[in-house]
Design an enzyme around this catalytic site. Sequence first.
Site, PDB file in Angstrom:
ATOM      1  N   ASN A  64      -1.269  -9.584   4.427  1.00 43.49           N
ATOM      2  CA  ASN A  64      -1.041  -8.191   4.867  1.00 43.49           C
ATOM      3  C   ASN A  64      -0.971  -7.194   3.534  1.00 43.49           C
ATOM      4  O   ASN A  64      -0.734  -7.932   2.333  1.00 43.49           O
ATOM      5  CB  ASN A  64      -0.043  -7.819   5.908  1.00 43.49           C
ATOM      6  CG  ASN A  64      -0.005  -6.641   6.413  1.00 43.49           C
ATOM      7  OD1 ASN A  64      -0.865  -5.849   6.100  1.00 43.49           O
ATOM      8  ND2 ASN A  64       0.858  -6.505   7.666  1.00 43.49           N
ATOM      9  N   HIS A  70      -5.519  -1.145  11.808  1.00 44.75           N
ATOM     10  CA  HIS A  70      -4.962  -1.748  10.509  1.00 44.75           C
ATOM     11  C   HIS A  70      -5.955  -2.764  10.012  1.00 44.75           C
ATOM     12  O   HIS A  70      -6.972  -3.250  10.832  1.00 44.75           O
ATOM     13  CB  HIS A  70      -3.638  -2.276  10.773  1.00 44.75           C
ATOM     14  CG  HIS A  70      -3.171  -2.615   9.389  1.00 44.75           C
ATOM     15  ND1 HIS A  70      -2.909  -2.045   8.412  1.00 44.75           N
ATOM     16  CD2 HIS A  70      -2.536  -3.877   9.075  1.00 44.75           C
ATOM     17  CE1 HIS A  70      -2.126  -2.514   7.348  1.00 44.75           C
ATOM     18  NE2 HIS A  70      -2.116  -3.751   7.834  1.00 44.75           N
ATOM     19  N   CYS A 105      -5.227   0.739   4.034  1.00 47.97           N
ATOM     20  CA  CYS A 105      -5.202  -0.663   4.241  1.00 47.97           C
ATOM     21  C   CYS A 105      -6.709  -1.462   4.222  1.00 47.97           C
ATOM     22  O   CYS A 105      -7.006  -2.642   3.660  1.00 47.97           O
ATOM     23  CB  CYS A 105      -4.733  -1.024   5.643  1.00 47.97           C
ATOM     24  SG  CYS A 105      -5.766  -0.297   7.181  1.00 47.97           S
ATOM     25  N   GLN A 159       0.848  -1.174  -0.182  1.00 51.93           N
ATOM     26  CA  GLN A 159       0.029  -0.105  -0.048  1.00 51.93           C
ATOM     27  C   GLN A 159       0.678   1.210  -0.030  1.00 51.93           C
ATOM     28  O   GLN A 159       0.344   2.553  -0.272  1.00 51.93           O
ATOM     29  CB  GLN A 159      -1.087  -0.171   1.115  1.00 51.93           C
ATOM     30  CG  GLN A 159      -0.232   0.185   2.550  1.00 51.93           C
ATOM     31  CD  GLN A 159      -1.017   0.066   3.852  1.00 51.93           C
ATOM     32  OE1 GLN A 159      -1.549  -1.201   4.138  1.00 51.93           O
ATOM     33  NE2 GLN A 159      -1.606   1.122   4.350  1.00 51.93           N
TER      34      GLN A 159
END
Length: 346
Positions: A315, A294, A159, A153
């Site tokens: 992630n 997050h 996120c 990102q």
Amino acid sequence: MAFTNQHFQFLCLTLVLISGLWATQSLARPLDHHKASSLRERHELWMARHGRVYKDEIEKENRFNIFKKNVELIENFNANASSNKLYTLGTNAFTDITTKEFVATHTGYKKRSDSTFGGPVTTRFRFENLTDADITPSMDWREYGAVTGIKYQGQCGCCWAFSVVAAVEGLNLIKTRQLISLSEEQLVDCVQGNNGCEGGEMKTAFEYIENNQGISTEDDYPYTASNGMPSQCLVKSSMVTINGYESIPPNDEGALMKAVSQQPVSVGIDGSGDEFMYYKSGVFQGECGNDITHAVTAIGYGTDTNGIDYWLLKNSWGESWGENGYMRIIRGQNKCGLTLDASYPV
């Protein structure tokens, strides 16, 4: 007074002690210098590996000092890890910034006070009647081809967009047998209920995809890591559609397991700690709270060779973080609040 043999012996002993002290000090200086030089060499190699360029020597020195502090934190943790520590830390692409800087630029979960954008929030949970016989003891959606490669990102607090896109990509593969990389940038630019790179939540993004009748591919609407504005929203062809989303009952890891056994799931998580930032391998059980900062995607679960149950998370921090971009985090403790805001597309 005559210079006796005893005086001579005392003088010799004193000279030996002094010379020994000088030798010790002279040896200590090169060792300390070598340690500093080694860290600087490591910093130079780290810069080359991650393409880091500083504007001037002052910034470079400041970043080196942060790098040094973080390396010492990582090495002290690994050296002092007790036998019940299930994970290790390691350097990654973020080792020259502070934790505060990192959280400000690389997370981005921000829950709205109003969750009615695009219609009422559903309270249905379609997997609640699944039994243990319906659920496999382990799951890894990568093995089914339902997970695109690790994305990054960058310094954009979106996120939430990556979490949602990964969940939709997975569901699309399950329904159509096609794995298509979808556009995070479209969500950053077009989801008015969120704030682009300044943060947002996943449910609003799911609602946008439903109301927009789909989302574009990554190729048609590539990621720029820039702060989205409604005027920048350039919707092209919608490749993948959803009918909506459903939420998982909070604080219920059994419900989360039922859902993840059927498809990838978007989850909020507290990713603000040093240990989370420098997680490298193993089953994470480090310090974290329930203050969700997050968003990631739960793509599986399992049990390691030591009998430790874990969740498998995808992630959006690139492949230098964690296990090539993924994390295993302990299951059964609601670690880092990962069941407080979990949802999936339908």
